[in-house]
Design a protein around this motif. Structure first.
Motif, PDB file in Angstrom:
ATOM      1  N   UNK A   8       8.613  -4.976  22.234  1.00  0.00           N
ATOM      2  CA  UNK A   8       9.738  -4.164  21.776  1.00  0.00           C
ATOM      3  C   UNK A   8      10.842  -4.127  22.832  1.00  0.00           C
ATOM      4  N   UNK A   9      12.034  -3.721  22.395  1.00  0.00           N
ATOM      5  CA  UNK A   9      13.130  -3.441  23.311  1.00  0.00           C
ATOM      6  C   UNK A   9      13.882  -2.224  22.787  1.00  0.00           C
ATOM      7  N   UNK A  10      14.711  -1.647  23.637  1.00  0.00           N
ATOM      8  CA  UNK A  10      15.561  -0.523  23.243  1.00  0.00           C
ATOM      9  C   UNK A  10      16.977  -0.795  23.734  1.00  0.00           C
ATOM     10  N   UNK A  11      17.955  -0.224  23.046  1.00  0.00           N
ATOM     11  CA  UNK A  11      19.354  -0.476  23.385  1.00  0.00           C
ATOM     12  C   UNK A  11      19.798   0.347  24.584  1.00  0.00           C
ATOM     13  N   UNK A  12      21.000   0.055  25.056  1.00  0.00           N
ATOM     14  CA  UNK A  12      21.572   0.817  26.162  1.00  0.00           C
ATOM     15  C   UNK A  12      21.822   2.269  25.788  1.00  0.00           C
ATOM     16  N   UNK A  13      21.904   2.552  24.467  1.00  0.00           N
ATOM     17  CA  UNK A  13      22.125   3.913  24.008  1.00  0.00           C
ATOM     18  C   UNK A  13      20.855   4.703  23.756  1.00  0.00           C
ATOM     19  N   UNK A  14      19.698   4.064  23.929  1.00  0.00           N
ATOM     20  CA  UNK A  14      18.429   4.789  23.812  1.00  0.00           C
ATOM     21  C   UNK A  14      18.360   5.842  24.915  1.00  0.00           C
ATOM     22  N   UNK A  15      17.870   7.052  24.636  1.00  0.00           N
ATOM     23  CA  UNK A  15      17.902   8.116  25.645  1.00  0.00           C
ATOM     24  C   UNK A  15      17.267   7.754  26.979  1.00  0.00           C
ATOM     25  N   UNK A  16      16.121   7.060  26.950  1.00  0.00           N
ATOM     26  CA  UNK A  16      15.488   6.672  28.218  1.00  0.00           C
ATOM     27  C   UNK A  16      16.359   5.690  28.990  1.00  0.00           C
ATOM     28  N   UNK A  17      17.044   4.804  28.274  1.00  0.00           N
ATOM     29  CA  UNK A  17      17.910   3.841  28.945  1.00  0.00           C
ATOM     30  C   UNK A  17      19.204   4.482  29.439  1.00  0.00           C
ATOM     31  N   UNK A  18      19.688   5.505  28.742  1.00  0.00           N
ATOM     32  CA  UNK A  18      20.822   6.274  29.270  1.00  0.00           C
ATOM     33  C   UNK A  18      20.440   6.851  30.632  1.00  0.00           C
ATOM     34  N   UNK A  19      19.244   7.415  30.716  1.00  0.00           N
ATOM     35  CA  UNK A  19      18.767   7.988  31.980  1.00  0.00           C
ATOM     36  C   UNK A  19      18.646   6.917  33.063  1.00  0.00           C
ATOM     37  N   UNK A  20      18.074   5.764  32.698  1.00  0.00           N
ATOM     38  CA  UNK A  20      17.933   4.671  33.666  1.00  0.00           C
ATOM     39  C   UNK A  20      19.295   4.227  34.202  1.00  0.00           C
ATOM     40  N   UNK A  21      20.262   4.083  33.311  1.00  0.00           N
ATOM     41  CA  UNK A  21      21.581   3.598  33.727  1.00  0.00           C
ATOM     42  C   UNK A  21      22.304   4.603  34.618  1.00  0.00           C
ATOM     43  N   UNK A  22      22.149   5.882  34.348  1.00  0.00           N
ATOM     44  CA  UNK A  22      22.748   6.892  35.224  1.00  0.00           C
ATOM     45  C   UNK A  22      22.109   6.819  36.606  1.00  0.00           C
ATOM     46  N   UNK A  23      20.783   6.743  36.662  1.00  0.00           N
ATOM     47  CA  UNK A  23      20.095   6.678  37.957  1.00  0.00           C
ATOM     48  C   UNK A  23      20.525   5.463  38.765  1.00  0.00           C
ATOM     49  N   UNK A  24      20.641   4.302  38.095  1.00  0.00           N
ATOM     50  CA  UNK A  24      21.024   3.086  38.815  1.00  0.00           C
ATOM     51  C   UNK A  24      22.508   3.075  39.171  1.00  0.00           C
ATOM     52  N   UNK A  25      23.348   3.708  38.371  1.00  0.00           N
ATOM     53  CA  UNK A  25      24.768   3.806  38.728  1.00  0.00           C
ATOM     54  C   UNK A  25      24.951   4.677  39.962  1.00  0.00           C
ATOM     55  N   UNK A  26      24.177   5.751  40.057  1.00  0.00           N
ATOM     56  CA  UNK A  26      24.209   6.596  41.260  1.00  0.00           C
ATOM     57  C   UNK A  26      23.758   5.791  42.470  1.00  0.00           C
ATOM     58  N   UNK A  27      22.673   5.029  42.325  1.00  0.00           N
ATOM     59  CA  UNK A  27      22.197   4.170  43.416  1.00  0.00           C
ATOM     60  C   UNK A  27      23.283   3.193  43.854  1.00  0.00           C
ATOM     61  N   UNK A  28      23.942   2.547  42.912  1.00  0.00           N
ATOM     62  CA  UNK A  28      24.998   1.589  43.244  1.00  0.00           C
ATOM     63  C   UNK A  28      26.130   2.237  44.027  1.00  0.00           C
ATOM     64  N   UNK A  29      26.524   3.432  43.639  1.00  0.00           N
ATOM     65  CA  UNK A  29      27.603   4.132  44.350  1.00  0.00           C
ATOM     66  C   UNK A  29      27.220   4.382  45.798  1.00  0.00           C
ATOM     67  N   UNK A  30      26.002   4.807  46.039  1.00  0.00           N
ATOM     68  CA  UNK A  30      25.561   5.043  47.421  1.00  0.00           C
ATOM     69  C   UNK A  30      25.522   3.736  48.212  1.00  0.00           C
ATOM     70  N   UNK A  31      24.980   2.673  47.623  1.00  0.00           N
ATOM     71  CA  UNK A  31      24.875   1.404  48.338  1.00  0.00           C
ATOM     72  C   UNK A  31      26.245   0.780  48.593  1.00  0.00           C
TER      73      UNK A  31
END
Length: 418
Positions: A8-31
């Protein structure tokens, strides 16, 4: 005897993937502003709310609330009727300093002896089913949703689409573990309530999935994959009947809850650790990328047609405690799998710092990995822009998905006399 296998896969708008993308965007800003940052950022999304928690050690400051809003708007949650949108949702933060007990086990006077940020086992996998050495069911599941997102953003057809979606693909295999046909496709997509008659609405969506989405997805693959779409394959579209309420309003989302989607769709193995929101000192992430890099290059070099690589670490210790290889009987060499593992140890430096350097993991490259899988992606260089009210704006050229590069083939062939 043949069998069926499903991913299976889920889209970028799936709630778990929204959470993943926010977490990784925060990581990118720090790096982007401090490449030495240590970040472990977890995100929860629900109706009208984003909550971030975790541990960070950095010399920079990031407005994490603004980062979260940008990600939510980029995904497409821009309307109040979704009960979750980037401009009006609440954003709560509970981020604090990384534990010094963990930090002292990671940082060393000699950087190359940097210890692993945690214990654990990580897996990499590769096979010859697709051109990018990924399992076919997962590749098809990702491709369907990437096409669905493209169609939604273009807004020319299927104009009722909303951001949340899931896919599932079942492939039939023969006795020799070769895919022979597509057995079942499942597409569940969030949509506007564009017709008061639910049955008419479902019929329209099903027709569009069959006549627009599936052909567009098939066209992305070579002929050997396209011909597997048997005219009689089973197609399920929004099996519950309608899917209007979705996204974080329909179901809360959490960072790290789609780890099988992120990796190999259930093929091979997974050590259990999630990726998103973690800087590369966390071997949950960096060693999983290293294991995929090894497996892909080994299969591409002709060592085997299928390979699983396991790495395991102890917290604060630089060298892995073990390297395990399983070629599932597909090895092309007169060597046992444990002998192949010994060769891998001599080819690849698997200390965390060496992995960081080899794969360029101290760059802000992670938001792009947080949807549609971390593995099987195309390495490419991009210019990313970062804005900070405190430290100015930055443009950085970075290379994405370095762990997918086939850059060790010749070295592997030399080591194995291929």
């Amino acid at each position: 005897m043949g069998y069926l296998f499903t991913s299976e896969s889920v889209s970028e708008g799936h709630p778990d993937k929204v959470a993943d993308q926010i977490s990784d965007a925060v990581l990118d800003e720090f790096l982007a502003y401090d490449p030495k940052s240590k970040v472990a950022c977890e995100t929860l999304v629900t109706t009208g709310q984003v909550i971030m928690a975790g541990e960070i050690k950095s010399e920079t400051y990031v407005d994490v609330r603004e980062v979260a809003r940008k990600v939510i708007n980029r995904i497409g949650y821009t309307k109040a009727e979704y009960q979750f949108d980037g401009d009006s949702c609440g954003v709560l933060t509970a981020l604090h300093e990384q534990s010094p007990d963990i930090n002292m086990g990671v940082e060393r006077k000699e950087q190359e002896n940097q210890g692993a940020g945690d214990q654990g086992m990580m897996f990499g996998y590769a096979c010859t089913e697709t051109d990018n050495f990924m399992p076919l069911p997962l590749e098809l599941a990702h491709a369907l949703l990437k096409e669905l997102a493209r169609i939604r953003r273009e807004g020319k057809v299927m104009t009722y689409l909303r951001p949340d979606a899931k896919s599932q693909v079942t492939v039939a295999y023969d006795d020799n573990n070769q895919p022979v046909k597509i057995h079942t496709l499942v597409i569940s997509t969030q949509h506007d309530p564009f017709d008061p008659d639910d049955e008419k609405m479902l019929a329209r969506i099903r027709e569009d999935v069959s006549n627009i989405l599936v052909p567009a997805t098939k066209a992305l693959f070579p002929e050997r994959i396209r011909k597997l779409f048997d005219p009689g394959f089973i197609l399920h579209v929004n099996p519950t009947g309608k899917f209007v309420i979705g996204g974080p309003h329909g179901d809360s989302g959490l960072t790290g809850r789609k780890i099988i989607v992120d990796t190999y769709g259930g093929r091979g193995a997974h050590g259990g650790g999630a990726f998103s929101g973690k800087d590369p000192s966390k071997v949950d992430r960096s060693a999983a990328y290293a294991a995929r890099h090894i497996a892909k290059n080994m299969v591409a070099a002709g060592v085997a047609s299928e390979m699983l690589v396991q790495l395991a670490y102890a917290i604060g210790v630089a060298q892995p405690v073990n390297i395990y290889v399983n070629t599932y009987g597909t090895s092309k060499l007169p060597l046992h799998d444990n002998e192949i593992a010994d060769k891998i140890a001599s080819i690849f430096d698997l200390r965390p710092y060496a992995i960081e350097q080899r794969l360029q993991l101290r760059n802000p490259i992670y938001e792009e990995s947080a949807s549609y899988g971390h593995m099987g992606r195309t390495p490419r260089k991009v210019t990313k822009k970062f804005e900070s009210a405190y430290f100015g704006n930055k443009e950085l050229e970075v290379e994405l998905f370095t762990w997918e590069k086939l850059d060790y083939i010749e070295e592997i062939k030399k080591a194995f006399n291929l």
